[in-house]
Design a protein around this motif. Structure first.
Motif, PDB file in Angstrom:
ATOM      1  N   GLU A  80       0.810  -1.222   0.000  1.00  0.00           N
ATOM      2  CA  GLU A  80       0.000   0.000   0.000  1.00  0.00           C
ATOM      3  C   GLU A  80       0.844   1.274   0.000  1.00  0.00           C
ATOM      4  O   GLU A  80       0.621   2.175  -0.807  1.00  0.00           O
ATOM      5  CB  GLU A  80      -0.932   0.001   1.214  1.00  0.00           C
ATOM      6  CG  GLU A  80      -1.905   1.174   1.208  1.00  0.00           C
ATOM      7  CD  GLU A  80      -2.906   1.079   2.350  1.00  0.00           C
ATOM      8  OE1 GLU A  80      -3.585   2.086   2.603  1.00  0.00           O
ATOM      9  OE2 GLU A  80      -2.990   0.007   2.987  1.00  0.00           O
ATOM     10  N   ARG A  81       1.819   1.352   0.883  1.00  0.00           N
ATOM     11  CA  ARG A  81       2.642   2.566   0.958  1.00  0.00           C
ATOM     12  C   ARG A  81       3.495   2.745  -0.287  1.00  0.00           C
ATOM     13  O   ARG A  81       3.566   3.838  -0.852  1.00  0.00           O
ATOM     14  CB  ARG A  81       3.535   2.518   2.192  1.00  0.00           C
ATOM     15  CG  ARG A  81       2.775   2.648   3.502  1.00  0.00           C
ATOM     16  CD  ARG A  81       3.743   2.713   4.676  1.00  0.00           C
ATOM     17  NE  ARG A  81       3.051   2.873   5.949  1.00  0.00           N
ATOM     18  CZ  ARG A  81       3.654   2.969   7.124  1.00  0.00           C
ATOM     19  NH1 ARG A  81       4.985   2.912   7.195  1.00  0.00           N
ATOM     20  NH2 ARG A  81       2.949   3.121   8.228  1.00  0.00           N
ATOM     21  N   LEU A  82       4.138   1.654  -0.703  1.00  0.00           N
ATOM     22  CA  LEU A  82       5.013   1.743  -1.862  1.00  0.00           C
ATOM     23  C   LEU A  82       4.214   2.031  -3.124  1.00  0.00           C
ATOM     24  O   LEU A  82       4.661   2.773  -3.996  1.00  0.00           O
ATOM     25  CB  LEU A  82       5.804   0.435  -2.025  1.00  0.00           C
ATOM     26  CG  LEU A  82       6.851   0.407  -3.148  1.00  0.00           C
ATOM     27  CD1 LEU A  82       7.838   1.571  -2.994  1.00  0.00           C
ATOM     28  CD2 LEU A  82       7.586  -0.917  -3.155  1.00  0.00           C
ATOM     29  N   GLN A  83       3.012   1.466  -3.212  1.00  0.00           N
ATOM     30  CA  GLN A  83       2.191   1.696  -4.391  1.00  0.00           C
ATOM     31  C   GLN A  83       1.805   3.168  -4.517  1.00  0.00           C
ATOM     32  O   GLN A  83       1.773   3.723  -5.615  1.00  0.00           O
ATOM     33  CB  GLN A  83       0.933   0.825  -4.351  1.00  0.00           C
ATOM     34  CG  GLN A  83       0.170   0.822  -5.694  1.00  0.00           C
ATOM     35  CD  GLN A  83      -0.932  -0.209  -5.701  1.00  0.00           C
ATOM     36  OE1 GLN A  83      -1.459  -0.577  -4.659  1.00  0.00           O
ATOM     37  NE2 GLN A  83      -1.293  -0.660  -6.880  1.00  0.00           N
ATOM     38  N   GLN A  84       1.526   3.812  -3.405  1.00  0.00           N
ATOM     39  CA  GLN A  84       1.201   5.240  -3.442  1.00  0.00           C
ATOM     40  C   GLN A  84       2.394   6.042  -3.965  1.00  0.00           C
ATOM     41  O   GLN A  84       2.233   6.965  -4.771  1.00  0.00           O
ATOM     42  CB  GLN A  84       0.805   5.718  -2.049  1.00  0.00           C
ATOM     43  CG  GLN A  84      -0.543   5.199  -1.574  1.00  0.00           C
ATOM     44  CD  GLN A  84      -0.871   5.633  -0.167  1.00  0.00           C
ATOM     45  OE1 GLN A  84      -0.031   6.210   0.536  1.00  0.00           O
ATOM     46  NE2 GLN A  84      -2.091   5.360   0.276  1.00  0.00           N
ATOM     47  N   LYS A  85       3.592   5.665  -3.506  1.00  0.00           N
ATOM     48  CA  LYS A  85       4.790   6.365  -3.974  1.00  0.00           C
ATOM     49  C   LYS A  85       5.039   6.092  -5.452  1.00  0.00           C
ATOM     50  O   LYS A  85       5.401   6.997  -6.216  1.00  0.00           O
ATOM     51  CB  LYS A  85       5.996   5.927  -3.150  1.00  0.00           C
ATOM     52  CG  LYS A  85       5.937   6.366  -1.696  1.00  0.00           C
ATOM     53  CD  LYS A  85       7.175   5.914  -0.929  1.00  0.00           C
ATOM     54  CE  LYS A  85       7.107   6.358   0.529  1.00  0.00           C
ATOM     55  NZ  LYS A  85       8.289   5.904   1.306  1.00  0.00           N
TER      56      LYS A  85
END
Length: 219
Positions: free
Chosen positions: A184-189
């Motif tokens: 989730e976090r990496l996908q947003q970045k």
């Protein structure tokens, strides 16, 4: 060298090759963050099925036949370079369109060239398979790898094991890459960096496709 040692050496060399940046690696990085985990895993499956076919063709001698016939190999090179150039130019056009939109209106969403959009799992699978199987460098790599490391006298079960392990290692590597990229976090970045990722992948696809085409024309 016994069969167990042969298989271990084969898998080690193949894993090192898998980690090297290339069209397969770039395809997963480019699309997993944008379309999500399931799409990334389907691309991984498509890529691994392409590797499976390359392995079978190499061990059965079909790849050698293609490589030894200049016309057949030239046709594969032309198809492969054309496909990679299509992917590369499409990605670069999408990046250019994004920056134009951003210049004209701040906050514009990143865009993708319509022909490169992945709208279903089937398209993701096909994109992965086509990218791998049409890469003439992959044909030469597997032909060299298997002809060098797999002895002619290797048992049928050993050859089947080699093919199965190469496929499984390939799928697990690309699926793991897609899984990690879609946290989730990496996908947003990654979504925020999509235009830059597209641009870099577009340059890579275009450079490889252009090099293959140039070598073909100069041959």
């Amino acid at each position: 060298m016994n069969e167990a040692t042969t298989l271990l050496t084969l898998l080690t060399v193949h894993f090192i090759a898998l980690m090297s940046p290339g069209p397969d690696f770039a395809l997963v990085v480019q699309n997993a963050g944008r379309y999500g985990r399931q799409t990334g895993v389907m691309i991984a499956l498509g890529l691994s099925l392409g590797i499976l076919l390359h392995s079978i063709l190499s061990l059965t001698g079909a790849s050698l036949l293609i490589h030894q016939h200049p016309t057949l190999f030239a046709l594969l090179q032309a198809a492969g370079s054309g496909y990679l150039l299509w992917l590369g130019i499409g990605a670069l056009k999408g990046t250019w369109h994004y920056w134009q939109q951003r210049h004209n209106a701040s906050g514009a969403a990143a865009s993708t060239s319509p022909g490169l959009t992945i709208a279903s799992k089937r398209q993701a699978l096909a994109r992965g398979f086509t990218t791998n199987i049409l890469n003439p460098k992959a044909l030469v790599f597997f032909l060299s790898l298997l002809s060098t490391l797999v002895p002619a006298g290797m048992s049928l079960s050993g050859k089947v094991s080699a093919i199965g392990m190469l496929w499984l290692l390939s799928f697990l590597w690309f699926a793991m890459l897609a899984w990690l990229l879609t946290g989730e976090r990496l996908q947003q970045k990654l979504r925020a960096w999509t235009p830059i990722i597209d641009g870099l992948c577009g340059l890579l696809f275009t450079a490889i496709g252009g090099t293959i085409l140039l070598n073909l024309l100069l041959a």
